[in-house]
Design an enzyme around this catalytic site. Structure first.
Site, PDB file in Angstrom:
ATOM      1  N   ARG A 170      88.551 -10.184 -10.595  1.00 47.80           N
ATOM      2  CA  ARG A 170      88.708 -11.510  -9.975  1.00 47.80           C
ATOM      3  C   ARG A 170      89.491 -12.430 -10.904  1.00 47.80           C
ATOM      4  NH1 ARG A 170      87.817 -13.630 -13.961  1.00 47.80           N
ATOM      5  NH2 ARG A 170      85.880 -14.085 -15.034  1.00 47.80           N
ATOM      6  N   GLU A 217      85.143 -23.551 -14.058  1.00 39.52           N
ATOM      7  CA  GLU A 217      84.889 -22.623 -15.171  1.00 39.52           C
ATOM      8  C   GLU A 217      83.661 -23.023 -15.976  1.00 39.52           C
ATOM      9  OE1 GLU A 217      85.935 -19.450 -15.163  1.00 39.52           O
ATOM     10  OE2 GLU A 217      87.964 -20.262 -15.114  1.00 39.52           O
ATOM     11  N   HIS A 218      82.886 -22.019 -16.321  1.00 38.85           N
ATOM     12  CA  HIS A 218      81.641 -22.193 -17.082  1.00 38.85           C
ATOM     13  C   HIS A 218      80.657 -23.098 -16.341  1.00 38.85           C
ATOM     14  CE1 HIS A 218      82.242 -19.936 -20.795  1.00 38.85           C
ATOM     15  NE2 HIS A 218      83.522 -20.206 -20.649  1.00 38.85           N
ATOM     16  N   ASP A 237      79.235 -21.631 -13.294  1.00 42.01           N
ATOM     17  CA  ASP A 237      78.438 -20.784 -12.381  1.00 42.01           C
ATOM     18  C   ASP A 237      77.004 -20.681 -12.874  1.00 42.01           C
ATOM     19  OD1 ASP A 237      79.181 -19.080 -14.527  1.00 42.01           O
ATOM     20  OD2 ASP A 237      79.436 -17.319 -13.250  1.00 42.01           O
ATOM     21  N   GLY A 293      89.501 -10.565 -19.441  1.00 44.00           N
ATOM     22  CA  GLY A 293      88.901 -11.743 -18.810  1.00 44.00           C
ATOM     23  C   GLY A 293      89.092 -11.757 -17.295  1.00 44.00           C
ATOM     24  N   SER A 317      87.281  -9.733 -15.307  1.00 35.77           N
ATOM     25  CA  SER A 317      86.044  -9.128 -14.790  1.00 35.77           C
ATOM     26  C   SER A 317      86.141  -7.636 -14.573  1.00 35.77           C
ATOM     27  CB  SER A 317      85.636  -9.763 -13.460  1.00 35.77           C
ATOM     28  OG  SER A 317      85.263 -11.042 -13.659  1.00 35.77           O
ATOM     29  N   SER A 318      86.758  -6.950 -15.515  1.00 38.60           N
ATOM     30  CA  SER A 318      86.792  -5.493 -15.381  1.00 38.60           C
ATOM     31  C   SER A 318      85.381  -4.926 -15.482  1.00 38.60           C
ATOM     32  CB  SER A 318      87.718  -4.869 -16.427  1.00 38.60           C
ATOM     33  OG  SER A 318      87.454  -5.383 -17.704  1.00 38.60           O
ATOM     34  N   ASP A 362      81.435 -13.395 -11.241  1.00 37.90           N
ATOM     35  CA  ASP A 362      82.254 -12.179 -11.303  1.00 37.90           C
ATOM     36  C   ASP A 362      81.764 -11.127 -10.308  1.00 37.90           C
ATOM     37  OD1 ASP A 362      83.192 -13.681 -13.353  1.00 37.90           O
ATOM     38  OD2 ASP A 362      82.510 -12.369 -14.964  1.00 37.90           O
ATOM     39  N   TYR A 417      79.610 -17.507 -25.920  1.00 37.01           N
ATOM     40  CA  TYR A 417      79.226 -17.678 -24.506  1.00 37.01           C
ATOM     41  C   TYR A 417      77.748 -18.068 -24.423  1.00 37.01           C
ATOM     42  CZ  TYR A 417      78.894 -16.773 -19.479  1.00 37.01           C
ATOM     43  OH  TYR A 417      78.691 -16.915 -18.120  1.00 37.01           O
TER      44      TYR A 417
HETATM   45  C1  GLA Z   1      82.530 -15.055 -17.646  1.00 38.68           C
HETATM   46  C2  GLA Z   1      81.178 -14.889 -16.970  1.00 38.68           C
HETATM   47  C3  GLA Z   1      81.101 -15.687 -15.671  1.00 38.68           C
HETATM   48  C4  GLA Z   1      81.520 -17.147 -15.887  1.00 38.68           C
HETATM   49  C5  GLA Z   1      82.852 -17.213 -16.643  1.00 38.68           C
HETATM   50  C6  GLA Z   1      83.227 -18.616 -17.010  1.00 38.68           C
HETATM   51  O1  GLA Z   1      83.536 -14.477 -16.844  1.00 38.68           O
HETATM   52  O2  GLA Z   1      80.946 -13.535 -16.687  1.00 38.68           O
HETATM   53  O3  GLA Z   1      79.811 -15.619 -15.133  1.00 38.68           O
HETATM   54  O4  GLA Z   1      80.517 -17.858 -16.547  1.00 38.68           O
HETATM   55  O5  GLA Z   1      82.816 -16.437 -17.844  1.00 38.68           O
HETATM   56  O6  GLA Z   1      83.446 -19.384 -15.883  1.00 38.68           O
END
Ligand code: GLA
Length: 409
Positions: free
Chosen positions: A48, A54-55, A57, A148, A150-151, A196, A246
């Site tokens: 995705r 961002e940050h 969810d 980054g 979402s693999s 993700d 994170y």
């Molecule tokens: C990573 C996490 C997601 C989200 C993003 C930042 O991809 O897996 O859940 O928090 O960072 O938006």
């Protein structure tokens, strides 16, 4: 840079299919070569890219991602009945490594690397009472790994989709995404939000998903414009700190919300944050300002998308980046350079907006680009980035694509 060619445009559905077909052929051929029989099941799950939100969810916010037309594919077959083996044999084309997961003993977290995602998903199904048969599998991907995009979620969701086929235990789609998120928390040690895995499961062709991460409801936002494309630029840097940073951001958001005396960020305004400034540490104050403003920006961006107000979308993307860089402090030199270059090309040169995307500290930027200037924009970004950093980036365009699905069964 992977040279963009108009004939490779993923906005053309035919080409989109050939990308995945090509990979399907690769994994099935490898399966036959390695295991001496044909694969009976093939599944796919996409990565995705998040356009904005961002940050947030994991902070009850909204996110606006799309599933990419880049997938993790798995070709598999149960072990022949007479073999009596209770294990899973995996081969990854990208890693060029084989791994085994034993099914006759409890599957516990502890392994690192890509098998931990597989183990997390298998353990999740076992907890639900599923009996997992022994099987062989070959994994392949045309999604940049560890960039980054979402693999890891794509791998989890592909594995969950495969297990559904092999066991006959089908989950509701949100249940499946949540099982994969738990796998990431417990087996990969990353306390991620739901974006993700939800994007990989629910992705819809030609649509963005406005995910309300509090109610977990998804509003569909059509993205049918044939004038605008999504450009993903991989900075090709990944800073080592990302894992711990994170979790630290999550903890800072949590302590900030507690000091604000609230149970959800959705009830907090920017005025509340300003008023509470003295009670918060400087990082807590900045994180709070990002969360509250990013929630607002994401709602506004979804509205602007619906009315194709590209000027407004662009401004929101740039201010999201500023907030991630200055207040949430998850950007890095290379991502800032990419966004600066995109912004200096500007709308006259075909760039509507640009920002870092995903967890940060490296990885990718996402930009919206006028179709007619796609080639010149990606060429300019690549040249200027390389001359400023000495790193060759990787650019590609994607349209919103279909979420996890079964290709053959
Ligand atoms: C990573 C996490 C997601 C989200 C993003 C930042 O991809 O897996 O859940 O928090 O960072 O938006």
């Amino acid at each position: 840079m992977q040279k963009y060619h108009p004939l490779m445009s993923s906005s053309d559905r035919k080409i989109d299919h050939s990308l995945i077909d090509l990979l399907a052929e690769k994994v099935t051929q490898e399966f036959g070569r390695r295991f001496g029989r044909p694969a009976t099941v093939i599944v796919a799950a996409p990565g995705r890219v998040n356009l904005i939100g961002e940050h947030i969810d994991y902070n009850d916010g909204f996110v606006l991602p799309l599933a990419l037309d880049r997938y993790v594919l798995i070709a598999a077959d149960r072990h022949p009945a007479e073999s009596n083996r209770s294990s899973i044999q995996l081969f990854s084309l990208e890693m060029a490594t084989s791994e085994t997961v034993q099914l006759d003993q409890p599957i516990e977290p502890g392994n690192t690397g890509w098998t931990s995602y597989v183990e997390g998903v298998i353990a999740g199904f076992v907890e639900l009472g599923a009996t997992i048969p022994g099987f062989d599998a070959v994994l392949g991907s045309n999604l940049p790994l560890g960039g980054g995009l979402s693999s890891s979620a794509a791998l989890e969701v592909a594995m969950a989709t495969l297990v559904e086929q092999l066991t006959g235990k089908s989950l509701e789609r949100d249940e499946k995404a949540l099982l994969c998120q738990r796998a990431e928390h417990r087996f990969a040690g990353v306390p991620c939000g739901i974006m993700d895995q939800f994007s990989s499961v629910f992705g819809i062709a030609d649509e963005l998903m406005l995910i309300d991460c509090r109610s977990q409801e998804i509003e569909r936002v059509p993205f049918c414009s044939r004038e605008i494309s999504v450009l993903i630029t991989n900075s090709n840097v990944r800073h080592e700190l990302s894992g711990g940073e994170y979790a630290q951001r999550r903890a800072q958001c949590h302590s900030s919300l507690t000091k604000l005396n609230q149970s959800s960020w959705r009830n907090v305004s920017l005025d509340d944050v300003e008023r509470a400034r003295a009670a918060l540490t400087e990082p807590e104050f900045r994180r709070a300002r990002h969360v509250v403003s990013e929630i607002q920006r994401t709602i506004e961006a979804a509205l602007a998308f619906r009315s194709e107000d590209w000027d407004a979308v662009g401004k929101l993307m740039y201010s999201s980046h500023d907030s991630l860089r200055d207040d949430f402090e998850v950007s890095c030199y290379e991502l800032d350079i990419l966004v600066e270059i995109a912004s200096s090309i500007g709308s006259a040169g075909g760039v509507i907006g640009s920002r870092m995307t995903g967890g940060g500290f490296g990885g990718c930027t996402v930009s919206l680009v006028n179709n007619e200037q796609m080639e010149s924009v990606s060429a300019l970004i690549s040249e200027q980035y390389e001359s400023k950093t000495g790193i060759t980036p990787h650019c590609f365009f994607s349209r919103p694509a279909r979420g996890a699905h079964v290709i053959r069964k």
